[in-house]
Design an enzyme around this catalytic site. Structure first.
Site, PDB file in Angstrom:
ATOM      1  N   TYR A  46       0.256 -19.383  11.684  1.00  0.00           N
ATOM      2  CA  TYR A  46       0.834 -20.443  10.857  1.00  0.00           C
ATOM      3  C   TYR A  46       1.260 -19.873   9.502  1.00  0.00           C
ATOM      4  O   TYR A  46       2.354 -20.144   9.014  1.00  0.00           O
ATOM      5  CB  TYR A  46      -0.190 -21.555  10.654  1.00  0.00           C
ATOM      6  CG  TYR A  46       0.295 -22.662   9.733  1.00  0.00           C
ATOM      7  CD1 TYR A  46       1.142 -23.660  10.193  1.00  0.00           C
ATOM      8  CD2 TYR A  46      -0.107 -22.687   8.400  1.00  0.00           C
ATOM      9  CE1 TYR A  46       1.581 -24.667   9.357  1.00  0.00           C
ATOM     10  CE2 TYR A  46       0.338 -23.696   7.545  1.00  0.00           C
ATOM     11  CZ  TYR A  46       1.172 -24.691   8.030  1.00  0.00           C
ATOM     12  OH  TYR A  46       1.602 -25.669   7.189  1.00  0.00           O
TER      13      TYR A  46
ATOM     14  N   HIS B 223      -2.855   2.583  -5.816  1.00  0.00           N
ATOM     15  CA  HIS B 223      -3.430   1.454  -5.076  1.00  0.00           C
ATOM     16  C   HIS B 223      -3.848   0.344  -6.037  1.00  0.00           C
ATOM     17  O   HIS B 223      -3.905  -0.826  -5.644  1.00  0.00           O
ATOM     18  CB  HIS B 223      -4.625   1.922  -4.248  1.00  0.00           C
ATOM     19  CG  HIS B 223      -5.083   0.916  -3.241  1.00  0.00           C
ATOM     20  ND1 HIS B 223      -4.529   0.806  -1.983  1.00  0.00           N
ATOM     21  CD2 HIS B 223      -6.034  -0.043  -3.312  1.00  0.00           C
ATOM     22  CE1 HIS B 223      -5.116  -0.172  -1.316  1.00  0.00           C
ATOM     23  NE2 HIS B 223      -6.040  -0.706  -2.097  1.00  0.00           N
TER      24      HIS B 223
ATOM     25  N   HIS C  24      -3.634  -9.642   3.933  1.00  0.00           N
ATOM     26  CA  HIS C  24      -5.025  -9.821   4.325  1.00  0.00           C
ATOM     27  C   HIS C  24      -5.050 -10.805   5.483  1.00  0.00           C
ATOM     28  O   HIS C  24      -4.718 -11.976   5.321  1.00  0.00           O
ATOM     29  CB  HIS C  24      -5.854 -10.360   3.150  1.00  0.00           C
ATOM     30  CG  HIS C  24      -6.060  -9.337   2.086  1.00  0.00           C
ATOM     31  ND1 HIS C  24      -6.564  -9.632   0.842  1.00  0.00           N
ATOM     32  CD2 HIS C  24      -5.822  -7.999   2.076  1.00  0.00           C
ATOM     33  CE1 HIS C  24      -6.641  -8.534   0.112  1.00  0.00           C
ATOM     34  NE2 HIS C  24      -6.194  -7.528   0.838  1.00  0.00           N
TER      35      HIS C  24
ATOM     36  N   ARG D  73       0.816  -1.210   0.000  1.00  0.00           N
ATOM     37  CA  ARG D  73       0.000   0.000   0.000  1.00  0.00           C
ATOM     38  C   ARG D  73       0.852   1.264   0.000  1.00  0.00           C
ATOM     39  O   ARG D  73       2.019   1.248   0.403  1.00  0.00           O
ATOM     40  CB  ARG D  73      -0.922   0.002   1.227  1.00  0.00           C
ATOM     41  CG  ARG D  73      -1.928  -1.139   1.249  1.00  0.00           C
ATOM     42  CD  ARG D  73      -2.818  -1.045   2.485  1.00  0.00           C
ATOM     43  NE  ARG D  73      -3.792  -2.134   2.547  1.00  0.00           N
ATOM     44  CZ  ARG D  73      -3.580  -3.313   3.130  1.00  0.00           C
ATOM     45  NH1 ARG D  73      -2.403  -3.539   3.727  1.00  0.00           N
ATOM     46  NH2 ARG D  73      -4.506  -4.245   3.130  1.00  0.00           N
TER      47      ARG D  73
ATOM     48  N   ARG E 259      -1.982  -3.102  -6.644  1.00  0.00           N
ATOM     49  CA  ARG E 259      -2.291  -4.333  -5.898  1.00  0.00           C
ATOM     50  C   ARG E 259      -3.235  -5.228  -6.695  1.00  0.00           C
ATOM     51  O   ARG E 259      -3.042  -6.448  -6.756  1.00  0.00           O
ATOM     52  CB  ARG E 259      -2.899  -3.972  -4.534  1.00  0.00           C
ATOM     53  CG  ARG E 259      -1.878  -3.397  -3.568  1.00  0.00           C
ATOM     54  CD  ARG E 259      -2.522  -2.778  -2.347  1.00  0.00           C
ATOM     55  NE  ARG E 259      -3.213  -3.725  -1.484  1.00  0.00           N
ATOM     56  CZ  ARG E 259      -2.632  -4.511  -0.589  1.00  0.00           C
ATOM     57  NH1 ARG E 259      -1.306  -4.502  -0.456  1.00  0.00           N
ATOM     58  NH2 ARG E 259      -3.336  -5.317   0.177  1.00  0.00           N
TER      59      ARG E 259
ATOM     60  N   LYS F 247      -2.719  -1.519   7.614  1.00  0.00           N
ATOM     61  CA  LYS F 247      -4.156  -1.249   7.694  1.00  0.00           C
ATOM     62  C   LYS F 247      -4.804  -2.020   8.834  1.00  0.00           C
ATOM     63  O   LYS F 247      -5.647  -1.489   9.558  1.00  0.00           O
ATOM     64  CB  LYS F 247      -4.820  -1.608   6.366  1.00  0.00           C
ATOM     65  CG  LYS F 247      -6.307  -1.336   6.320  1.00  0.00           C
ATOM     66  CD  LYS F 247      -6.886  -1.653   4.964  1.00  0.00           C
ATOM     67  CE  LYS F 247      -8.373  -1.371   4.911  1.00  0.00           C
ATOM     68  NZ  LYS F 247      -8.960  -1.674   3.585  1.00  0.00           N
TER      69      LYS F 247
END
Length: 405
Positions: free
Chosen positions: A369, A333, A359, A243, A336, A270
């Protein structure tokens, strides 16, 4: 015989509670623990009653006598001093528990876990749409109808989505109020279904998805004649598809040249979780070139005006406009979305791509993990992807880059 200050001070605790009388029903109560309390003993409507007037030594003998005098006047006027005191306390408590004060407590509690933009947005919505109408009202007295009037006022202006967002914020404030024992339930839940659904189509960020167009963009970036730092920030943005805020605020201390990773701290992410970005040879080369400039700044991409601050939010998009891309065609942006599309089309797994996009998994065990498991695989993916971007830039044959890796 009236008490003296010395008697009050020297009164020692006993095995049981006892009291020393002053005058007119005023006395001091000494507990076995040694704590001392001022009491006013009186009868109201034939019933013996006791009123607390404070603790000693916080409340002195003189202060206790003054409080006793006021309470005696209340009794003489035909009112119960104890009930009068309880009513005043309830009024004061209500004034301290207004919706605005509780909402500000909730905002402050969450400030550290939000980005500054999220905090300002939430604060602004409450200040503009709720505080002027319900801010001074005790939160325990706010009814579902009060909330509905607020939401209908917003809806009448045609801003349905804003009404839904304000309803959600109010609901969170009330849930916090339940948690701190200011209210018993959330009145928003009763009326939220009264709002019409949001039908607005989600607007996606402008992005390029055709590999040939991506190659064209990369060539434009290479030929960019603007500021050197802006050009390199655009290149790193394509190679890492992070970002704008993460790129612009990047510091040298975050880059580990030996391990070939960039560690983005949680305060710039974010979702407020730190992120590891594997660095390809191309990105490391760019960093080394910038480092060789010996620019006196802690930032990798400092402002073109002041080395002690970061690039402005619009600088990267302005560079894209100078290259000829309109707002509808491309924004920073959108890098992405561009890179994500290319990765998915090449067959890379959703877990790898989503982890690279930072995310966050809802399942925190799964997230931990992912964090440990996928760094090595993401490193291979990002190097292969950087090589593929270079081939598009150089006009190479457009083929799925995973097969070439």
């Amino acid at each position: 015989m009236p008490l003296t200050a010395t008697q009050v001070k020297n009164a020692k605790p006993k095995e049981k509670i006892y009291r020393l009388a002053d005058q007119g029903g005023l006395c001091i109560e000494i507990k076995p623990t040694g704590k001392k309390f001022w009491r006013y003993r009186y009868r109201f409507e034939g019933k013996a009653t006791m009123l607390g007037l404070g603790t000693y030594p916080e409340t002195s003998l003189a202060d206790a006598r003054l409080a006793h005098l006021n309470a005696a006047k209340t009794l003489k006027s035909g009112r119960n001093p104890k009930k009068v005191k309880e009513a005043k306390q309830a009024e004061t408590q209500a004034q301290n528990d207004t919706f605005e004060l509780v909402a500000k407590m909730w905002l402050d509690k969450n400030q550290e876990s939000w980005t500054q933009k999220t905090y300002r947005t939430n604060q602004g919505r409450l200040s503009n749409h709720v505080f002027p109408y319900l801010g001074s009202q005790p939160i325990s007295e706010i009814s579902p109808k009060d909330i509905l009037r607020i939401l209908q006022r917003i809806e009448s202006k045609g801003t349905i989505e804003t009404a839904h967002r304000v309803a959600s914020l109010c609901s969170q404030v009330f849930k916090y109020a339940v948690f701190i024992d200011k209210v018993e339930s959330d009145p928003v839940q009763i009326v939220k279904g009264a709002l019409p659904p949001v039908t607005k189509t989600r607007k996606h960020r402008a992005a390029l998805t055709d590999p040939r167009e991506v190659g064209k963009l990369l060539r434009y970036i290479e030929e960019y004649t603007g500021h050197y730092i802006v050009k390199q920030a655009l290149r790193v943005g394509m190679y890492t598809f992070t970002r704008s805020k993460e790129i612009r605020g990047m510091k040298w201390e975050e880059i580990d040249f030996e391990r070939k990773v960039w560690r983005v701290p949680n305060d710039r992410m974010k979702m407020r979780n730190h992120h590891i970005v594997p660095l390809s040879r191309q990105v490391l080369s760019i960093f080394q070139e910038i480092k060789d400039l010996n620019t006196p700044s802690e930032y990798v991409f400092p402002s073109v005006i002041n080395n002690s601050s970061i690039l402005s939010e619009n600088t990267l998009n302005t560079a894209l406009r100078r290259m000829g891309f309109t707002k509808d065609q491309l924004c920073f942006h959108g890098f992405r979305a561009t890179c994500t599309t290319l990765l998915y089309e090449a067959g890379w797994s959703t877990d790898l791509v989503e982890r690279q996009l930072a995310h966050v998994q809802k399942n925190q065990v799964r997230a931990a993990y992912d964090h440990a498991q996928y760094v090595e695989e993401r490193t291979r993916m990002m190097q292969s992807f950087s090589d593929y971007l270079d081939s598009l830039r150089d006009g190479g044959t457009v083929i799925p880059f995973k097969k070439r890796a």
